[in-house]
Design a protein around this motif. Structure first.
Motif, mmCIF file in Angstrom:
data_model
loop_
_atom_site.group_PDB
_atom_site.id
_atom_site.type_symbol
_atom_site.label_atom_id
_atom_site.label_comp_id
_atom_site.label_asym_id
_atom_site.label_seq_id
_atom_site.Cartn_x
_atom_site.Cartn_y
_atom_site.Cartn_z
ATOM 1 N N SER A 78 27.751 111.333 -3.640
ATOM 2 C CA SER A 78 27.030 111.335 -4.914
ATOM 3 C C SER A 78 27.954 111.523 -6.111
ATOM 4 O O SER A 78 27.764 110.888 -7.158
ATOM 5 N N SER A 79 28.970 112.376 -5.981
ATOM 6 C CA SER A 79 29.870 112.596 -7.115
ATOM 7 C C SER A 79 30.648 111.322 -7.447
ATOM 8 O O SER A 79 30.795 110.943 -8.613
ATOM 9 N N ARG A 80 31.130 110.632 -6.397
ATOM 10 C CA ARG A 80 31.887 109.404 -6.641
ATOM 11 C C ARG A 80 30.982 108.324 -7.243
ATOM 12 O O ARG A 80 31.393 107.587 -8.154
ATOM 13 N N MET A 81 29.769 108.232 -6.766
ATOM 14 C CA MET A 81 28.843 107.243 -7.303
ATOM 15 C C MET A 81 28.500 107.532 -8.760
ATOM 16 O O MET A 81 28.368 106.626 -9.587
ATOM 17 N N ALA A 82 28.353 108.805 -9.107
ATOM 18 C CA ALA A 82 28.046 109.171 -10.490
ATOM 19 C C ALA A 82 29.185 108.769 -11.422
ATOM 20 O O ALA A 82 28.949 108.319 -12.558
ATOM 21 N N ILE A 83 30.417 108.910 -10.958
ATOM 22 C CA ILE A 83 31.565 108.504 -11.781
ATOM 23 C C ILE A 83 31.580 106.993 -11.970
ATOM 24 O O ILE A 83 31.818 106.484 -13.075
#
Length: 313
Positions: A78-83
Motif C-alpha cells: 500500500s505504501s508503494r502504491m500510494a507513492i
C-alpha cells in the motif's frame, strides 16, 4: 424487472491484460461491474488477483474520462502504491486489504443510461414496451459481467443477468413490456402538467415495470400510479383563453376532436390549485363531455384567488 437483458446473447470478449492501447482503464481491467445512472458518472469496479499489474496501471493510466480511483492492494504494497499514485491528476485512494482478491473501483464519466418507451393505444387494449438505452461516449468497449441501473434518486431499478458487451455509441436493450385495458379518458386540470388542462387515458396494466420520469419535468408522459398507466390522448386539441379579472381569470377551454372516432371525457377538477387558487364553475359545468369526430366543444370557468378583491363581473 430483474430479468433485464435476459434475452441478450452478448458475451465477454476475452483479452489479456497486456493487449490494446495503454493508458485506458478498459484495457487494464476486464469483466467489470458497472453501476450506471441517468444523471451522474458511472461506477466501474473489477475484481483482481495477485497477477494484476497495479503498478503498471498507476504508471501509465491516462484516461480523460476517469474522475477518481480506489485501489485495494496488499497491506505490504500500500505504501508503494500510494507513492506511485501521487503524480496522477485524479484523486486516488489506496486501501490496504488482506487476501488474494482485491478491487479496482473508478468513478467514470461518458457512460450512462436512459429509458425509452413506445406504446400503442387502441379502443379496447393498450400495450407498452420499455427499453434501456446505454450511451457510451468513452471511446472504449466495456465488457461487463454485471450492470446495475439506478434512477435519479440512486435507487436500483434493474440489473443484468448475462454478460454484456458495450461498444462505443448506443446499446438498445429490451427492458420490460406490459399489456392492459384502457378506461374512460380524463380531462384533468393541473396533472401531470401543472396550471393547464391535460387529456390523458388511464390503462389498467398487468405486471408493468418501473417508469423513470425526469425529476423536474411534471409534464412527462407516460406515468404510472399503482397499476394504472397514464398515456396522452392524441388527436384532441386543447386551446385555453384567459381574461384577467381583479381576483383571478375568466377562462374558456376550446376542445376540437381531430380523431376519427368520438371522444368521451371525464372531467377532473382539483379542489384547490397552485398558490391557493380555486376553480369556480356554473351549474352547467359538465362531469363528462362527448365530442364527435371533427366537432368542437368548450368549457367556461373562473380561476379565483380568495385573497384577492372581489370582482364585479
Amino acid at each position: 424487472m430483474k430479468r433485464l437483458f435476459a434475452t441478450l446473447a452478448l458475451f465477454l470478449m476475452v483479452c489479456s491484460c497486456g493487449n490494446g492501447p495503454r493508458g485506458l482503464l478498459s484495457q487494464r481491467v476486464q469483466s467489470v461491474e458497472l453501476v450506471l445512472h441517468t444523471d451522474r458518472p458511472a461506477l466501474i469496479a473489477a475484481a483482481t488477483d495477485e497477477s494484476f499489474d497495479a503498478e503498471g496501471m498507476l504508471q501509465d493510466l491516462a484516461d480523460s474520462n476517469l474522475l477518481a480511483l480506489e485501489l485495494q492492494c496488499l497491506r505490504s504494497d500500500s505504501s508503494r502504491m500510494a507513492i506511485l499514485a501521487e503524480p496522477m491528476t485524479v484523486p486516488v485512494q489506496v486501501v490496504p486489504k488482506e487476501g488474494s482478491v482485491r478491487w479496482v473501483t473508478a468513478e467514470y464519466e461518458g457512460i450512462w443510461w436512459e429509458p425509452r418507451y413506445q406504446w400503442t393505444l387502441r379502443e379496447e387494449s393498450c400495450d407498452i414496451q420499455a427499453m434501456v438505452i446505454v450511451h457510451n461516449e468513452t471511446g472504449q468497449e466495456w465488457n461487463a459481467r454485471l450492470v446495475r441501473l439506478r434512477d435519479h434518486r440512486g435507487l436500483q431499478v434493474a440489473k443484468t443477468e448475462n454478460h454484456l458487451s458495450i461498444p462505443p455509441g448506443e446499446v438498445v436493450v429490451q427492458w420490460w413490456s406490459s399489456m392492459g385495458v384502457p378506461k374512460t379518458p380524463r380531462l384533468i386540470y393541473g396533472w401531470p402538467a401543472g396550471s393547464r388542462w391535460n387529456a390523458v387515458v388511464p390503462c389498467i396494466m398487468t405486471t408493468p415495470g418501473p417508469l423513470i420520469a425526469e425529476p423536474h419535468n411534471d409534464s412527462d408522459l407516460p406515468r404510472m400510479t399503482g397499476d394504472t398507466l397514464w398515456l396522452p390522448l392524441d388527436g384532441l386539441e386543447l386551446r385555453e383563453e384567459k381574461t384577467q379579472r381583479p381576483n383571478g381569470y375568466h377562462c374558456r377551454l376550446l376542445l376540437e376532436n381531430h380523431r376519427e372516432i368520438p371522444v368521451l371525457l371525464r372531467i377532473v377538477v382539483p379542489a384547490r390549485l397552485d398558490r391557493g387558487a380555486l376553480i369556480e364553475s356554473g351549474p352547467d359545468f359538465p362531469v363528462e363531455m362527448y365530442i364527435a369526430p371533427g366537432d368542437t366543444s368548450s368549457l367556461e370557468y373562473r380561476i379565483v384567488y380568495p385573497y384577492a378583491p372581489p370582482s364585479n363581473g
